[in-house]
Design an enzyme around this catalytic site. Structure first.
Site, PDB file in Angstrom:
ATOM      1  N   LYS A 110       0.826  -1.205   0.000  1.00 28.08           N
ATOM      2  CA  LYS A 110       0.000   0.000   0.000  1.00 28.08           C
ATOM      3  C   LYS A 110       0.857   1.251   0.000  1.00 28.08           C
ATOM      4  O   LYS A 110       0.494   2.278  -0.566  1.00 28.08           O
ATOM      5  CB  LYS A 110      -0.941   0.003   1.212  1.00 28.08           C
ATOM      6  N   LYS A 192      -8.918 -14.594 -11.402  1.00 27.94           N
ATOM      7  CA  LYS A 192      -9.974 -14.577 -10.382  1.00 27.94           C
ATOM      8  C   LYS A 192     -11.068 -13.586 -10.758  1.00 27.94           C
ATOM      9  O   LYS A 192     -10.782 -12.551 -11.361  1.00 27.94           O
ATOM     10  CB  LYS A 192      -9.381 -14.155  -9.033  1.00 27.94           C
ATOM     11  N   LYS A 195     -14.172  -7.281  -9.484  1.00 33.27           N
ATOM     12  CA  LYS A 195     -15.088  -6.235  -9.948  1.00 33.27           C
ATOM     13  C   LYS A 195     -14.350  -5.134 -10.704  1.00 33.27           C
ATOM     14  O   LYS A 195     -14.932  -4.427 -11.508  1.00 33.27           O
ATOM     15  CB  LYS A 195     -15.892  -5.662  -8.790  1.00 33.27           C
TER      16      LYS A 195
END
Ligand code: LTN
Length: 324
Positions: A110, A192, A195
């Site tokens: 991150k 996978k 969205k």
């Protein structure tokens, strides 16, 4: 067993998420003392919009309630509404080494993703997460593989605390569902389901009926015509079989048998019917909660009240042991 888990309020849940993490929560709530939180304090460690955070929290609450989280069976609440989470995070922060925080993979990822926003909260993320877990003296923590290192961190913190100040916390176990169906993209079954970026390959849990049918009928299938589970050579059909099996609770070999000699199109059409009927129940519930936001906020407040009772006890004990 006492169980804690949490989810950050980021938008949109697809059928893969449902069959994974959420389903695990739903079964655990039946026979355990479960605390499930919406991790809003974790959400603010990466860039976010303060004007829409409340809506995202509400949407997440409605989603989980619609899918089967039952506030009668567990404590379902918003993390920031139980202030003991932040209090315990401070206390635990004083016993964990900085080096360990800097080595966490999620922190490093991150921090590279959002170079302009590497705040101390992001570094301390695992401390707050350890506090979440330990506050309820949890023995089990259902998480995805990506969160295993964080649970490990909580285990270390618990051990260290117990050694330094006397037995207080059970050592929490990560509960990782290994045999979980891996739901792949309908467009590219080697990836996978996700969205972001891949709308056509992804079915939202509240997807409209027409759209479900369209996406299933145009799902990528393989050459050949046999409806057979074969991850090597028939990734597309195998993925559809996994979805069929997960929603119908019928074992894959039995489904293969049922569709012996049948065409892909017939199988897909039945799968679309199955999904439409299963998801319609979720959509109805979602609609009713949206019409009645007070009911949702009331449930969350009741959940927080339940959580606070345990949280207060732990904080008292911890402070007393630490000499405060
Ligand atoms: N970091 C987790 C969410 C989370 C959590 C927790 C999970 C916050 N606190 C405590 C388990 C236990 C995530 O991003 N999925």
């Amino acid at each position: 067993m006492k169980i804690f888990s949490a989810v950050r309020p980021t938008g949109g849940i697809h059928i893969g998420n449902y069959l994974g993490a959420i389903n695990q929560w739903i079964s655990l709530q039946e026979n355990n003392d479960c605390y499930f939180a919406i991790a809003d304090l974790h959400a603010i460690t990466t860039p976010y919009d303060q004007n829409t955070l409340k809506d995202k929290i509400f949407e997440l609450a409605v989603t989980y309630l619609s899918l089967g989280i039952d506030p009668q069976k567990c404590a379902f609440f918003i993390q920031s509404k139980v202030r003991e989470h932040t209090e315990l995070a401070w206390l635990i922060g004083t016993i964990v080494p900085v080096g360990e925080l800097q080595r966490m993979t999620q922190f490093k990822d991150k921090a590279t993703q959002h170079k302009e926003y590497v705040n101390a909260g992001l570094l301390n993320y695992p401390i707050l997460m350890a506090a979440d877990i330990l506050l309820y003296k949890s023995g089990g923590v259902p998480v995805g593989k990506d969160q295993k290192q964080h649970v490990e961190f909580a285990r270390n913190a618990a051990e260290k605390f117990n050694k330094q100040f006397g037995e207080c916390f059970p050592i929490p176990e990560p509960l990782i569902e290994e045999k979980q169906a891996n739901i792949m993209s309908l467009k590219d079954p080697s990836k996978k389901m996700s969205k972001s970026g891949d709308q056509k390959g992804c079915i939202n849990i509240f997807e409209e009926d027409d759209s479900i049918r369209k996406k299933i009928m145009s799902a990528e299938t393989d050459t050949g015509s046999e409806i057979k589970y074969d991850l090597e050579n028939k990734k597309g059909i195998s993925n559809l079989l996994s979805i069929y099996s997960a929603f119908s609770k019928i074992e894959i070999p039995l489904i293969e048998k049922k569709y012996e000699g049948k065409k892909y199109a017939e199988f897909k059409s039945d799968l679309a019917d199955l999904l439409i009927s299963k998801l319609s129940e979720f959509k109805e519930k979602r609609y009713s909660y949206y019409k009645n936001p007070d009911l949702v906020y009331n449930m969350l407040e009741k959940g927080a009240e339940k959580a606070r009772i345990e949280a207060k006890k732990t904080i008292e004990e911890v402070k007393q042991k630490m000499g405060l």
